[in-house]
Design an enzyme around this catalytic site. Structure first.
Site, PDB file in Angstrom:
ATOM      1  N   LYS A  19      53.906 -23.673   2.948  1.00 48.38           N
ATOM      2  CA  LYS A  19      53.250 -24.833   2.335  1.00 48.38           C
ATOM      3  C   LYS A  19      51.993 -25.235   3.095  1.00 48.38           C
ATOM      4  O   LYS A  19      50.941 -25.459   2.506  1.00 48.38           O
ATOM      5  CB  LYS A  19      54.201 -26.040   2.308  1.00 48.38           C
ATOM      6  CG  LYS A  19      55.377 -25.934   1.380  1.00 48.38           C
ATOM      7  CD  LYS A  19      56.113 -27.263   1.247  1.00 48.38           C
ATOM      8  CE  LYS A  19      56.653 -27.805   2.547  1.00 48.38           C
ATOM      9  NZ  LYS A  19      57.624 -26.934   3.207  1.00 48.38           N
ATOM     10  N   ALA A  21      50.156 -23.510   5.268  1.00 53.92           N
ATOM     11  CA  ALA A  21      49.111 -22.483   5.212  1.00 53.92           C
ATOM     12  C   ALA A  21      48.377 -22.531   3.879  1.00 53.92           C
ATOM     13  O   ALA A  21      47.149 -22.424   3.818  1.00 53.92           O
ATOM     14  CB  ALA A  21      49.725 -21.100   5.440  1.00 53.92           C
ATOM     15  N   GLU A  43      53.637 -33.250  10.560  1.00 51.71           N
ATOM     16  CA  GLU A  43      54.462 -32.187  11.121  1.00 51.71           C
ATOM     17  C   GLU A  43      53.721 -31.443  12.225  1.00 51.71           C
ATOM     18  O   GLU A  43      54.185 -31.372  13.355  1.00 51.71           O
ATOM     19  CB  GLU A  43      54.895 -31.218  10.027  1.00 51.71           C
ATOM     20  CG  GLU A  43      55.854 -30.145  10.525  1.00 51.71           C
ATOM     21  CD  GLU A  43      56.444 -29.332   9.393  1.00 51.71           C
ATOM     22  OE1 GLU A  43      57.625 -28.983   9.482  1.00 51.71           O
ATOM     23  OE2 GLU A  43      55.711 -29.036   8.421  1.00 51.71           O
ATOM     24  N   ARG A  52      45.614 -22.631  13.300  1.00 50.01           N
ATOM     25  CA  ARG A  52      45.945 -21.935  12.060  1.00 50.01           C
ATOM     26  C   ARG A  52      44.700 -21.713  11.204  1.00 50.01           C
ATOM     27  O   ARG A  52      44.561 -20.672  10.548  1.00 50.01           O
ATOM     28  CB  ARG A  52      47.001 -22.736  11.294  1.00 50.01           C
ATOM     29  CG  ARG A  52      48.320 -22.805  12.027  1.00 50.01           C
ATOM     30  CD  ARG A  52      49.320 -23.696  11.350  1.00 50.01           C
ATOM     31  NE  ARG A  52      49.908 -23.045  10.183  1.00 50.01           N
ATOM     32  CZ  ARG A  52      51.001 -23.486   9.582  1.00 50.01           C
ATOM     33  NH1 ARG A  52      51.608 -24.573  10.020  1.00 50.01           N
ATOM     34  NH2 ARG A  52      51.492 -22.856   8.546  1.00 50.01           N
ATOM     35  N   LYS A 219      53.959 -27.885 -13.745  1.00 56.39           N
ATOM     36  CA  LYS A 219      53.544 -29.008 -14.586  1.00 56.39           C
ATOM     37  C   LYS A 219      52.038 -29.145 -14.493  1.00 56.39           C
ATOM     38  O   LYS A 219      51.473 -29.050 -13.409  1.00 56.39           O
ATOM     39  CB  LYS A 219      54.212 -30.312 -14.132  1.00 56.39           C
ATOM     40  CG  LYS A 219      53.732 -31.534 -14.928  1.00 56.39           C
ATOM     41  CD  LYS A 219      54.256 -32.851 -14.380  1.00 56.39           C
ATOM     42  CE  LYS A 219      53.682 -34.021 -15.168  1.00 56.39           C
ATOM     43  NZ  LYS A 219      54.123 -35.335 -14.645  1.00 56.39           N
TER      44      LYS A 219
END
Length: 249
Positions: A19, A21, A43, A52, A219
């Site tokens: 998620k 990344a 987090e 990252r 959705k």
């Protein structure tokens, strides 16, 4: 057509599916093409997010950035180029734990004053946000989701919200469904777009699917729903779209 200002976009996945990344690639894309982005990460630390990003932009093994003593000398020119590219992007980071709606709104207002605009806010992730302690947790999170939708409209920006899926998504080792969203009722009602990220190589590992992934547009209030096949390189934290008639490896 992607997200538009005033919309709430939710990305749901089980832990370790990528998620963060995926969200960081969205952050770079928006910042490069449209303008300032605020990342509220409850987090990962700011330092981890930057590592990252450097790994992804420079196509560098993240393990080498986390352990420079084992990194080959050949990576450092790529690191320098990646840092220079990232420094040019209007990305703001708030890595405080347990942010509430007021905290996110206050930080967003600060960024908009300083940067002159705010195109998107990324919140990582819903279940770590603070709510009203007098309410049950499910009601708290539903109130947070509704508040983030209001924030998107009030600020005239995109809010990109990450959310954990329930453990039921692990029971079949198959792509997740909307009803796997934790406290899904409030999320499904408030969100304009819901994306469900899944990595087959993580859920049921085999030699030929180590990098196979997909994001389902489950959705979309103003557009079609479909499934987009992806290739995920965990070492460099990069998702890449693949031709839909191709088989990602």
């Amino acid at each position: 057509g992607g997200g538009r200002r005033g919309e709430l976009i939710v990305l749901g996945a089980r832990p370790s599916m990528g998620k963060s990344a995926f969200a960081l690639q969205v952050v770079r894309s928006i910042a490069a093409c449209a303008g300032p982005v605020l990342v509220c990460s409850m987090e990962d630390s700011a330092g981890m997010l930057i590592s990252r990003q450097v790994a992804s932009v420079g196509r560098i093994n993240l393990a080498h950035l986390r352990r420079p003593d084992i990194a080959p000398d050949s990576i450092w020119s790529a690191v320098t180029d990646a840092i220079e590219e990232l420094q040019a992007l209007p990305i703001w980071i708030d890595d405080r734990a347990g942010l509430g709606l007021r905290d996110v709104r206050r930080k967003a207002s600060y960024v908009r004053r300083r940067a002159g605009d705010l195109v998107a806010i990324v919140v990582d992730y819903l279940q770590l946000m603070e709510g009203d302690a007098e309410e049950k947790r499910a009601y708290e999170l539903n109130a947070v989701v509704r508040g983030l939708k209001r924030l998107a409209k009030d600020m005239g920006c995109i809010v990109f919200l990450l959310s954990q899926l329930s453990r039921k998504a692990d029971e079949t080792a198959s792509p997740p469904r909307l009803d796997h969203l934790a406290e899904s009722g409030g999320i499904e009602q408030a969100a304009d777009i819901i994306l469900l990220l899944w990595r087959e190589g993580k859920a049921r590992p085999k030699p030929d699917n180590a990098h196979k992934a997909q994001v389902e547009i489950a959705k979309h209030k103003n557009g079609p729903t479909r499934t987009v096949p992806l290739h995920f390189d965990g070492a460099t934290q990069r998702f890449m779209e693949v031709a839909e008639d191709a088989e990602p490896q």
